[in-house]
Design a protein around this motif. Structure first.
Motif, short mmCIF file in Angstrom:
data_model
loop_
_atom_site.label_atom_id
_atom_site.label_comp_id
_atom_site.label_asym_id
_atom_site.label_seq_id
_atom_site.Cartn_x
_atom_site.Cartn_y
_atom_site.Cartn_z
N GLN A 185 0.83 -1.20 0.00
CA GLN A 185 0.00 0.00 0.00
C GLN A 185 0.87 1.26 0.00
OE1 GLN A 185 -2.47 -0.61 3.41
NE2 GLN A 185 -4.04 -1.68 2.25
N ILE A 186 1.89 1.25 0.81
CA ILE A 186 2.79 2.40 0.87
C ILE A 186 3.49 2.57 -0.47
CG2 ILE A 186 4.91 3.32 1.91
CD1 ILE A 186 3.99 1.77 4.51
N LYS A 187 4.01 1.47 -0.98
CA LYS A 187 4.77 1.50 -2.21
C LYS A 187 3.92 1.85 -3.43
CE LYS A 187 8.36 -1.16 -4.37
NZ LYS A 187 9.05 -2.40 -4.48
N SER A 188 2.67 1.45 -3.45
CA SER A 188 1.83 1.68 -4.62
C SER A 188 0.98 2.94 -4.49
CB SER A 188 0.96 0.47 -4.90
OG SER A 188 0.18 0.16 -3.78
N ALA A 189 1.35 3.81 -3.60
CA ALA A 189 0.75 5.14 -3.49
C ALA A 189 -0.74 5.11 -3.13
CB ALA A 189 0.97 5.94 -4.76
N CYS A 190 -1.13 4.22 -2.25
CA CYS A 190 -2.51 4.21 -1.81
C CYS A 190 -2.85 5.50 -1.07
CB CYS A 190 -2.77 3.02 -0.90
SG CYS A 190 -2.96 1.48 -1.80
N PHE A 191 -1.88 6.19 -0.63
CA PHE A 191 -2.12 7.39 0.17
C PHE A 191 -1.74 8.65 -0.60
CE2 PHE A 191 -1.30 3.67 2.67
CZ PHE A 191 -2.51 3.56 3.32
N TRP A 192 -1.97 8.61 -1.92
CA TRP A 192 -1.62 9.73 -2.78
C TRP A 192 -2.35 11.01 -2.38
CZ3 TRP A 192 -5.30 12.25 -5.58
CH2 TRP A 192 -6.52 11.61 -5.75
N GLU A 193 -3.53 10.88 -1.78
CA GLU A 193 -4.28 12.06 -1.37
C GLU A 193 -3.62 12.80 -0.21
OE1 GLU A 193 -8.60 11.64 -1.11
OE2 GLU A 193 -8.38 9.77 -2.21
N LYS A 194 -2.70 12.13 0.47
CA LYS A 194 -1.97 12.76 1.56
C LYS A 194 -0.52 13.05 1.16
CE LYS A 194 -4.63 10.47 5.16
NZ LYS A 194 -4.56 9.57 6.30
N ALA A 195 -0.16 12.69 -0.05
CA ALA A 195 1.23 12.85 -0.51
C ALA A 195 1.51 14.29 -0.92
CB ALA A 195 1.50 11.90 -1.67
N ILE A 196 2.77 14.54 -1.16
CA ILE A 196 3.21 15.86 -1.59
C ILE A 196 3.29 15.85 -3.12
CG2 ILE A 196 5.06 17.56 -1.49
CD1 ILE A 196 5.81 16.25 1.25
N HIS A 197 2.51 16.71 -3.74
CA HIS A 197 2.48 16.80 -5.20
C HIS A 197 3.07 18.11 -5.70
CE1 HIS A 197 0.02 13.18 -5.56
NE2 HIS A 197 -0.62 13.61 -4.49
N THR A 198 3.53 18.93 -4.79
CA THR A 198 4.16 20.21 -5.13
C THR A 198 5.54 20.23 -4.48
OG1 THR A 198 3.13 21.25 -3.20
CG2 THR A 198 1.94 21.42 -5.31
N GLN A 199 6.14 21.38 -4.40
CA GLN A 199 7.47 21.51 -3.79
C GLN A 199 7.44 21.07 -2.33
OE1 GLN A 199 10.21 22.48 -5.50
NE2 GLN A 199 11.44 22.09 -3.69
N ALA A 200 8.42 20.27 -1.93
CA ALA A 200 8.50 19.77 -0.56
C ALA A 200 9.59 20.50 0.22
CB ALA A 200 8.79 18.28 -0.56
N LYS A 201 9.45 20.48 1.52
CA LYS A 201 10.49 21.04 2.40
C LYS A 201 10.59 20.14 3.63
CE LYS A 201 7.56 24.05 5.16
NZ LYS A 201 7.30 25.37 5.67
N TRP A 202 11.72 20.21 4.31
CA TRP A 202 11.94 19.43 5.52
C TRP A 202 11.40 20.18 6.72
CZ3 TRP A 202 12.83 14.62 6.56
CH2 TRP A 202 13.26 14.25 7.82
N ASP A 203 10.50 19.55 7.47
CA ASP A 203 9.96 20.13 8.69
C ASP A 203 10.79 19.61 9.85
OD1 ASP A 203 8.45 20.44 11.13
OD2 ASP A 203 6.69 20.85 9.90
N LYS A 204 11.58 20.49 10.45
CA LYS A 204 12.49 20.09 11.53
C LYS A 204 11.73 19.60 12.76
CE LYS A 204 16.18 23.15 10.10
NZ LYS A 204 16.97 24.34 10.41
N ASP A 205 10.57 20.21 13.04
CA ASP A 205 9.80 19.81 14.22
C ASP A 205 9.20 18.42 14.05
OD1 ASP A 205 10.33 22.25 15.47
OD2 ASP A 205 8.56 23.18 14.58
N LYS A 206 8.61 18.16 12.88
CA LYS A 206 7.98 16.87 12.62
C LYS A 206 8.99 15.82 12.16
CE LYS A 206 3.48 18.70 11.23
NZ LYS A 206 2.52 18.77 10.13
N GLN A 207 10.17 16.27 11.72
CA GLN A 207 11.22 15.39 11.22
C GLN A 207 10.74 14.58 10.01
OE1 GLN A 207 14.68 14.95 12.40
NE2 GLN A 207 14.04 17.01 12.95
N LEU A 208 10.10 15.28 9.06
CA LEU A 208 9.68 14.64 7.82
C LEU A 208 9.43 15.69 6.76
CD1 LEU A 208 6.31 15.04 7.72
CD2 LEU A 208 6.45 13.20 9.35
N LEU A 209 9.26 15.21 5.53
CA LEU A 209 8.97 16.11 4.42
C LEU A 209 7.51 16.54 4.47
CD1 LEU A 209 10.79 14.32 1.47
CD2 LEU A 209 11.43 16.48 2.53
#
Length: 147
Positions: A91-115
């Motif tokens: 599911q992760i690999k096949s983009a089942c969660f595309w509606e929550k994915a980043i489709h524009t420019q991404a940045k690193w969130d230091k507080d959340k420790q993720l893109l």
């Protein structure tokens, strides 16, 4: 050999959640996958020790070399567990969660420790555009429901 490859790929995907390499949309499922693996391997003291060390050092090599063999054995012993974690990883690999994915420019969130999306509203507009574009729907949708 096939089980080893499957175990290695699953461990890699799960560990990417631990080290913050998954996008925000996939992070929850990645953490869930990691927790299922961790819970299963905690029963073996040597595996539990390696898992703790890998988490602490964020060592992908340790996962590959020392955790995968334990995971492979558990997947062979418990086919229900193997199926469950294979489904989550797929599911992760096949983009089942595309509606929550980043489709524009991404940045690193230091507080959340993720893109995260640099411009959340622009990302939401892109998601809405994709939802309306029925031509982009896969011919054979993947079942993204978890048990």
């Amino acid at each position: 050999m096939l089980a080893e490859l499957a175990a290695a790929e699953i461990a890699k995907i799960a560990f990417e959640a631990v080290i913050g390499k998954l996008t925000e949309g996939a992070m929850d499922k990645g953490v869930e996958l990691w927790q299922k693996i961790k819970q299963k391997l905690q029963k073996e003291p040597a595996a539990a020790k390696v898992l703790a060390a890998a988490e602490q050092t964020k060592s992908e090599a340790m996962i590959e070399q020392q955790v995968v063999p334990f995971l492979q054995v558990e997947m062979l012993k418990d086919t229900n567990f193997a199926q469950e974690i294979q489904t989550l990883a797929q599911q992760i690999k096949s983009a089942c969660f595309w509606e929550k994915a980043i489709h524009t420019q991404a940045k690193w969130d230091k507080d959340k420790q993720l893109l995260v999306a640099e411009d959340w509203k622009a990302n939401q507009r892109e998601i809405e555009k994709l939802k309306r574009d029925k031509n982009s729907d896969p011919p054979n949708p993947i079942d993204c429901n978890t048990k």
